[in-house]
Design a protein around this motif. Structure first.
Motif, mmCIF file in Angstrom:
data_model
loop_
_atom_site.group_PDB
_atom_site.id
_atom_site.type_symbol
_atom_site.label_atom_id
_atom_site.label_comp_id
_atom_site.label_asym_id
_atom_site.label_seq_id
_atom_site.Cartn_x
_atom_site.Cartn_y
_atom_site.Cartn_z
ATOM 1 N N ASN A 131 3.952 5.020 4.736
ATOM 2 C CA ASN A 131 5.091 5.291 5.618
ATOM 3 C C ASN A 131 6.055 6.307 5.010
ATOM 4 N N GLU A 144 8.773 7.652 -5.847
ATOM 5 C CA GLU A 144 7.815 6.545 -5.884
ATOM 6 C C GLU A 144 7.838 5.964 -7.305
ATOM 7 N N MET A 145 8.094 4.674 -7.397
ATOM 8 C CA MET A 145 8.316 4.129 -8.747
ATOM 9 C C MET A 145 7.038 3.987 -9.567
ATOM 10 N N THR A 155 1.095 -1.462 -1.094
ATOM 11 C CA THR A 155 0.185 -2.003 -0.079
ATOM 12 C C THR A 155 -0.818 -0.968 0.420
ATOM 13 N N SER A 156 -0.437 0.299 0.383
ATOM 14 C CA SER A 156 -1.236 1.317 1.069
ATOM 15 C C SER A 156 -2.578 1.639 0.416
ATOM 16 N N THR A 213 -7.522 -3.100 4.633
ATOM 17 C CA THR A 213 -8.944 -3.208 4.991
ATOM 18 C C THR A 213 -9.521 -1.821 5.276
ATOM 19 N N LEU A 254 -8.966 0.412 7.862
ATOM 20 C CA LEU A 254 -9.402 0.694 9.227
ATOM 21 C C LEU A 254 -8.287 1.370 10.013
ATOM 22 N N VAL A 275 14.098 4.245 -7.749
ATOM 23 C CA VAL A 275 15.472 4.272 -7.253
ATOM 24 C C VAL A 275 16.165 3.038 -7.814
ATOM 25 N N GLY A 287 4.471 -1.834 10.042
ATOM 26 C CA GLY A 287 3.806 -0.537 10.175
ATOM 27 C C GLY A 287 2.397 -0.607 9.642
ATOM 28 N N ILE A 339 -1.332 1.142 8.709
ATOM 29 C CA ILE A 339 -1.845 2.456 8.299
ATOM 30 C C ILE A 339 -2.118 3.268 9.567
ATOM 31 N N THR A 340 -2.709 2.609 10.564
ATOM 32 C CA THR A 340 -3.113 3.273 11.813
ATOM 33 C C THR A 340 -1.946 3.929 12.540
HETATM 34 C C1 FAD Z 1 -4.703 -7.019 3.209
HETATM 35 C C2 FAD Z 1 -4.177 -5.950 4.118
HETATM 36 C C3 FAD Z 1 -5.028 -5.331 5.013
HETATM 37 C C4 FAD Z 1 -4.546 -4.342 5.844
HETATM 38 N N1 FAD Z 1 -5.420 -3.680 6.636
HETATM 39 C C5 FAD Z 1 -4.992 -2.693 7.432
HETATM 40 C C6 FAD Z 1 -5.924 -1.950 8.188
HETATM 41 O O1 FAD Z 1 -7.132 -2.127 8.097
HETATM 42 N N2 FAD Z 1 -5.429 -0.999 9.011
HETATM 43 C C7 FAD Z 1 -4.106 -0.726 9.106
HETATM 44 O O2 FAD Z 1 -3.756 0.115 9.910
HETATM 45 N N3 FAD Z 1 -3.191 -1.384 8.350
HETATM 46 C C8 FAD Z 1 -3.608 -2.352 7.501
HETATM 47 N N4 FAD Z 1 -2.725 -3.013 6.706
HETATM 48 C C9 FAD Z 1 -1.304 -2.687 6.793
HETATM 49 C C10 FAD Z 1 -0.926 -1.504 5.914
HETATM 50 O O3 FAD Z 1 -1.701 -1.467 4.735
HETATM 51 C C11 FAD Z 1 0.538 -1.565 5.526
HETATM 52 O O4 FAD Z 1 1.328 -1.891 6.616
HETATM 53 C C12 FAD Z 1 1.017 -0.240 4.947
HETATM 54 O O5 FAD Z 1 0.166 0.151 3.873
HETATM 55 C C13 FAD Z 1 2.439 -0.339 4.462
HETATM 56 O O6 FAD Z 1 2.785 0.901 3.916
HETATM 57 P P1 FAD Z 1 4.214 1.166 3.313
HETATM 58 O O7 FAD Z 1 4.323 2.602 2.988
HETATM 59 O O8 FAD Z 1 5.262 0.607 4.216
HETATM 60 O O9 FAD Z 1 4.269 0.249 1.990
HETATM 61 P P2 FAD Z 1 3.637 0.510 0.552
HETATM 62 O O10 FAD Z 1 2.321 1.131 0.601
HETATM 63 O O11 FAD Z 1 3.753 -0.752 -0.225
HETATM 64 O O12 FAD Z 1 4.608 1.596 -0.077
HETATM 65 C C14 FAD Z 1 5.902 1.274 -0.526
HETATM 66 C C15 FAD Z 1 6.106 1.993 -1.843
HETATM 67 O O13 FAD Z 1 7.484 1.913 -2.202
HETATM 68 C C16 FAD Z 1 7.547 1.940 -3.608
HETATM 69 N N5 FAD Z 1 8.864 1.442 -4.003
HETATM 70 C C17 FAD Z 1 9.387 0.220 -3.749
HETATM 71 N N6 FAD Z 1 10.634 0.127 -4.281
HETATM 72 C C18 FAD Z 1 10.908 1.328 -4.863
HETATM 73 C C19 FAD Z 1 12.033 1.855 -5.575
HETATM 74 N N7 FAD Z 1 13.129 1.115 -5.806
HETATM 75 N N8 FAD Z 1 11.971 3.121 -6.020
HETATM 76 C C20 FAD Z 1 10.859 3.882 -5.808
HETATM 77 N N9 FAD Z 1 9.757 3.431 -5.153
HETATM 78 C C21 FAD Z 1 9.794 2.172 -4.685
HETATM 79 C C22 FAD Z 1 6.391 1.033 -4.023
HETATM 80 O O14 FAD Z 1 5.977 1.267 -5.348
HETATM 81 C C23 FAD Z 1 5.330 1.356 -2.990
HETATM 82 O O15 FAD Z 1 4.366 2.280 -3.464
HETATM 83 C C24 FAD Z 1 -3.179 -3.989 5.820
HETATM 84 C C25 FAD Z 1 -2.321 -4.608 4.908
HETATM 85 C C26 FAD Z 1 -2.822 -5.559 4.042
HETATM 86 C C27 FAD Z 1 -1.928 -6.178 3.013
#
Ligand code: FAD
Length: 540
Positions: free
Chosen positions: A27, A46-47, A54-55, A59, A61, A210, A390, A392-393
């Motif tokens: 995201n 990015e820390m 999570t990203s 899975t 997809l 941060v 949110g 990945i899709t």
């Molecule tokens: C088991 C599982 C299966 C899934 N399967 C699917 C799927 O098949 N298809 C799909 O569409 N979605 C899927 N999802 C959902 C999707 O993976 C997540 O919703 C998405 O990856 C979230 O992304 P994000 O960027 O919000 O969070 P993240 O990827 O967690 O990114 C947040 C980032 O912020 C950084 N951060 C946090 N605090 C700080 C700070 N103070 N300073 C600097 N950096 C910081 C962290 O290090 C992290 O890298 C799945 C999720 C899970 C857990």
């Protein structure tokens, strides 16, 4: 020290960036790319490594989410279904269509809290929570038709008893349904979005946390800390984008000290990777007697990926792990379908991630909404936008919606642009993968078939600049094993922000499945030595 110097085409004050994005997951990277492409000056911190949260643990997809239909999440499913093909076209190297086989059994049950099961319990109480075949057909009909499908094949019903898909399954399964979704290399998606953001002018700071923020009426002073050197500095920004994934609540309430009732529900999901369990290229969608579903997916040529679980996870600072209970649950679940039971001995790797879901007060982790919510707070001074949930899709649409929300703070901001624009290396035909492999093999005849396919999957048309002027395998430099060469590692360091062997073997690739611990250690030492050398010559 104050961050200075990044001047974009938007009305940017020197020394003040427009957006400060916390988090280099999908995201944060997606929003940064979209915003940078509209001329905003963007800094991303990015820390850890990109996609280290999570990203990289999904899975993998691009899917509409068939099961979300039972929760009546029609908005989310429709958006995701439409989005699959838009994304596929923009990144045919890291995403490809997949067929999902759903064996039918009348013993499979609903999750009791879904609106659909509650409704059926009233109108068809004799079903006792069973999921009838007509309901699956209805779901698949919606899946076929809600999202304007053009590339992906439609659904069908077929007999498992005389098809290859039935071979690895127990005889009890005679009928199956089949539908389409897409595979996506999740961590590579993040890196390519981040890279594109940087190529469009964003500043990316990895391994930078941060640590604190100070808000005034007009801007934020964001204190960032280099997690390796411990050095801190302050970056001034007009707006913060909180895309911290599992840490989003901590950033909102703790670091930014925003008084808000909004919160995140952390739900852990784990996967196991086993040796290859069957010989065809389709995935299985297994329904359980507990109302949940899991997937079994062909993975990295020689493996099978099985997941996922749904377990509440209280504390984001506790690294998620696939517990022995979750492993046993997945083995048992898959063994209800496969003729040959799947055992602990089959497991070669496991991983786990935490879903940062918007807390909608749902009773179970499975039932918590998978839709996203964007909240802007501008009452107490400079604005902050927080991302809850949110998929990945939906990352690209989420980014567009985020830009819509912040547009009032940046008058004259240009419109949406990312639909139809390829990610780096994705500028080839949606069905052009095999042709590209053939062309790469012709141009670099010393590559093995495995290596050529792997490079096109990872880099698409960027496989050419990655390999450069190499005329022989020796020109690619040191061989780290499993077809990973020095030239590719340098590409990953210089173009994809990799700093450690772990970045390379678990997030830029999945070569960790093939390399030994010793080989990974040698790679790490090589990367550290190279880095130290570069730092030393820069200091001279
Ligand atoms: C088991 C599982 C299966 C899934 N399967 C699917 C799927 O098949 N298809 C799909 O569409 N979605 C899927 N999802 C959902 C999707 O993976 C997540 O919703 C998405 O990856 C979230 O992304 P994000 O960027 O919000 O969070 P993240 O990827 O967690 O990114 C947040 C980032 O912020 C950084 N951060 C946090 N605090 C700080 C700070 N103070 N300073 C600097 N950096 C910081 C962290 O290090 C992290 O890298 C799945 C999720 C899970 C857990």
């Amino acid at each position: 020290m104050t961050w200075e110097g990044h001047v974009a085409s938007h009305e940017t004050q020197p020394g003040v960036c427009d957006l400060f994005v916390v988090g280099g997951g999908i995201n944060g990277s997606g929003i940064a790319r979209d915003a940078a492409g509209r001329g905003l000056s963007v800094v991303v911190a990015e820390m850890n490594d990109l996609a280290s949260g999570t990203s990289s643990a999904s899975t993998k997809l691009f899917h509409g989410g068939l099961r979300y239909l039972e929760y009546f999440e029609f908005r989310l499913v429709r958006e995701a279904l439409i989005e699959r093909e838009t994304l596929l076209r923009a990144m045919p190297h890291i995403s490809w269509p997949m067929r999902f086989v759903l064996p039918y059994s009348k013993d499979m049950r609903f999750e009791g809290q879904t609106p659909t099961s509650k409704l059926l319990n009233v109108v068809m109480p004799w079903m006792r929570g069973r999921r009838p075949a007509w309901l699956i057909r209805l779901g698949l009909f919606l899946y076929d038709n809600l999202g304007g499908r053009k590339i992906l094949a439609g659904t069908r019903r077929f007999d498992l008893r005389n098809s290859p898909e039935g071979v690895p399954l127990k005889d009890a399964f005679s009928t199956a349904f089949e539908y389409s979704d897409c595979w996506i290399e999740d961590s590579r998606l993040v890196v390519l979005n981040a890279r594109d953001a940087v190529e469009r002018g964003a500043t990316l700071l990895v391994r930078t946390k941060v640590a604190a923020t100070v808000r005034t009426d007009d801007y934020w002073d964001v204190t960032v800390q280099d997690t390796q050197s411990g050095e801190t500095r302050v970056i001034r920004a007009k707006m913060i984008i909180n895309a911290g994934g599992p840490w989003v609540g901590d950033i909102l309430h703790g670091t930014a000290r925003i008084n808000s009732s909004e919160s995140v529900r952390l739900v852990r999901g784990s996967h196991i990777v086993t040796r290859k369990l069957y010989d065809h290229d389709k995935c299985y969608f297994f329904q359980g007697t507990d109302g949940r579903i899991i997937f079994a997916i062909p993975y990295e040529t020689d493996f099978t990926l099985i997941g996922t679980t749904d377990v509440d996870h209280k504390d984001p600072t506790v690294p998620p792990e696939c517990t022995p209970e979750e492993q046993a649950y997945l083995l048992d679940f898959a063994s209800q379908y496969f003729e040959k039971p799947v055992t602990h001995d089959d497991i070669v790797w496991a991983y786990s991630g935490v879903r940062p879901l918007y807390d909608d007060g749902a009773s179970s982790a499975t039932a918590a909404t998978r839709d996203y919510t964007l909240k802007v707070d501008s009452d107490g001074g400079a604005p902050i936008l927080t991302v809850f949930g949110g998929k990945i899709t939906t990352y690209r649409r989420l980014a567009e919606n985020a830009l819509d929300k912040i547009a009032p703070f940046f008058p004259g901001l240009s419109g949406a642009w990312t639909a139809g624009v390829a990610l780096p290396g994705g500028d080839f035909a949606v069905d052009g993968f095999d042709d590209l492999v053939a062309k790469l093999s012709a141009d670099f005849p010393f590559l093995s078939d495995f290596q050529a396919r792997r490079l096109v999957r990872a880099y698409g048309t960027d496989a050419w600049p990655c390999l450069g002027d190499a005329k022989s395998i020796d020109d690619l430099g040191r061989d780290f094993g499993a077809s990973l060469t020095e030239r590719e590692v340098v590409w990953l360091i210089e173009k994809e922000f990799a700093q450690t062997a772990e970045d390379v073997v678990w997030r830029r690739s999945k070569l960790g499945l093939r390399l030994s611990a010793g080989e990974i250690e040698i790679l790490n030492t090589w990367m550290e030595t190279r880095r130290a050398g570069i730092l030393a010559s820069a200091a001279e």
